[in-house]
Scaffold this motif. Structure first.
Motif, PDB file in Angstrom:
ATOM      1  N   UNK A   1       0.855  -1.187   0.000  1.00 54.29           N
ATOM      2  CA  UNK A   1       0.000   0.000   0.000  1.00 54.29           C
ATOM      3  C   UNK A   1       0.890   1.236   0.000  1.00 54.29           C
ATOM      4  N   UNK A   2       0.427   2.277  -0.661  1.00 53.70           N
ATOM      5  CA  UNK A   2       1.163   3.551  -0.650  1.00 53.70           C
ATOM      6  C   UNK A   2       0.172   4.679  -0.918  1.00 53.70           C
ATOM      7  N   UNK A   3       0.610   5.897  -0.670  1.00 57.69           N
ATOM      8  CA  UNK A   3      -0.229   7.060  -0.939  1.00 57.69           C
ATOM      9  C   UNK A   3       0.637   8.219  -1.401  1.00 57.69           C
ATOM     10  N   UNK A   4       0.030   9.118  -2.158  1.00 52.58           N
ATOM     11  CA  UNK A   4       0.688  10.347  -2.594  1.00 52.58           C
ATOM     12  C   UNK A   4      -0.235  11.490  -2.206  1.00 52.58           C
ATOM     13  N   UNK A   5       0.058  12.152  -1.104  1.00 57.32           N
ATOM     14  CA  UNK A   5      -0.822  13.204  -0.609  1.00 57.32           C
ATOM     15  C   UNK A   5      -0.883  14.401  -1.569  1.00 57.32           C
ATOM     16  N   UNK A   6       0.184  14.627  -2.323  1.00 53.37           N
ATOM     17  CA  UNK A   6       0.185  15.722  -3.292  1.00 53.37           C
ATOM     18  C   UNK A   6      -0.797  15.458  -4.434  1.00 53.37           C
ATOM     19  N   UNK A   7      -1.044  14.186  -4.707  1.00 51.37           N
ATOM     20  CA  UNK A   7      -1.973  13.804  -5.780  1.00 51.37           C
ATOM     21  C   UNK A   7      -3.316  13.313  -5.246  1.00 51.37           C
ATOM     22  N   UNK A   8      -3.494  13.372  -3.913  1.00 52.10           N
ATOM     23  CA  UNK A   8      -4.739  12.892  -3.297  1.00 52.10           C
ATOM     24  C   UNK A   8      -5.079  11.479  -3.756  1.00 52.10           C
ATOM     25  N   UNK A   9      -4.083  10.618  -3.724  1.00 49.28           N
ATOM     26  CA  UNK A   9      -4.274   9.277  -4.256  1.00 49.28           C
ATOM     27  C   UNK A   9      -3.715   8.197  -3.348  1.00 49.28           C
ATOM     28  N   UNK A  10      -4.401   7.070  -3.368  1.00 49.94           N
ATOM     29  CA  UNK A  10      -4.032   5.864  -2.625  1.00 49.94           C
ATOM     30  C   UNK A  10      -3.786   4.762  -3.651  1.00 49.94           C
ATOM     31  N   UNK A  11      -2.828   3.894  -3.342  1.00 51.91           N
ATOM     32  CA  UNK A  11      -2.487   2.830  -4.284  1.00 51.91           C
ATOM     33  C   UNK A  11      -2.394   1.483  -3.581  1.00 51.91           C
ATOM     34  N   UNK A  12      -2.555   0.423  -4.355  1.00 45.74           N
ATOM     35  CA  UNK A  12      -2.312  -0.931  -3.868  1.00 45.74           C
ATOM     36  C   UNK A  12      -1.613  -1.704  -4.980  1.00 45.74           C
TER      37      UNK A  12
END
Lengths: 107, 119
Positions: B70-81
């Motif tokens: 799991x990861x996230x990019x707060x600058x892009x308002x996005x969550x990943x799996x």
């Protein structure tokens, strides 16, 4: 790991009936217990959080109680739109466990 | 309006990889921990993974540990799996959900993206 045992797995009741669902934790979880409603083809919706707090906008016929290991979810007067599957959930420190779900049907 | 929109699902062969995304809008993304929850066809909900607001704390279910990231990019308002070494039992609808800072419940869910693992 904490296990959540929810019962019954299915329930049939008449409009206007009071219905209740129980959820038992494998160890003391204080009040870290939530209840969700999921209608077919839809995402789950939060109804009750921290065992007994009604989420904003949720009808007052829904309620929750309990602490420690034993919890109860109730609908005071069943309505046709309450047909759904209900899940209990424990959440703590970024980890979560769901109960097996209770499918509620109208008799 | 709060929105969580998952994407990236599809049909994939066993052993292959897939990356899911969850685009958030309508709220301050880094005020929330974020999670992935899945639901196999006709089955109940299974928590998969969670990540704190600043990515400082991450947790996984035993069933996916070592295979999913799991990861996230707060600058892009996005969550990943990122899902590697996929198995047939990973077939499910994958939801992203948010947890308000300091709280212990999922207050909003996306509509899900379907992952099917089959040869």
């Amino acid at each position: 790991d904490i296990q959540m045992t929810q019962s019954p797995s299915s329930l049939s009741a008449s409009v206007g009936d009071r219905v209740s669902i129980t959820c038992q934790a494998s160890q003391d979880i204080s009040n870290y217990l939530n209840w969700y409603q999921q209608k077919p083809g839809k995402a789950p919706k939060l109804l009750i959080y921290d065992a007994s707090n009604l989420e904003t906008g949720v009808p007052s016929r829904f309620s929750g109680s309990g602490s420690g290991t034993d919890f109860t979810f109730a609908i005071s007067s069943l309505q046709p739109e309450d047909i759904a599957t209900y899940y209990c959930q424990h959440y703590d420190n970024l980890m979560s466990t769901f109960g097996q779900g209770t499918k509620l049907e109208i008799k | 309006e709060v929105q969580l929109v998952e994407s990236g699902g599809g049909l994939v062969q066993p052993g292959r990889s897939l990356r899911l995304s969850c685009a958030a809008s309508g709220f301050t993304f880094d005020d929330y921990a974020m999670h992935w929850v899945r639901q196999a066809p006709g089955k109940g909900l299974e928590w998969v993974s969670g990540i704190s607001w600043n990515s400082g704390t991450i947790a996984y279910a035993d069933s996916v540990k070592g295979r999913f990231t799991i990861s996230r990019d707060n600058a892009k308002n996005s969550l990943y799996l990122q899902m590697n070494s996929l198995r047939a039992e990973d077939t499910a609808l994958y939801y992203c959900a948010r947890v308000p800072f300091g709280e212990s419940h999922f207050d909003y869910w996306g509509q899900g993206t379907l992952v099917t693992v089959s040869s």
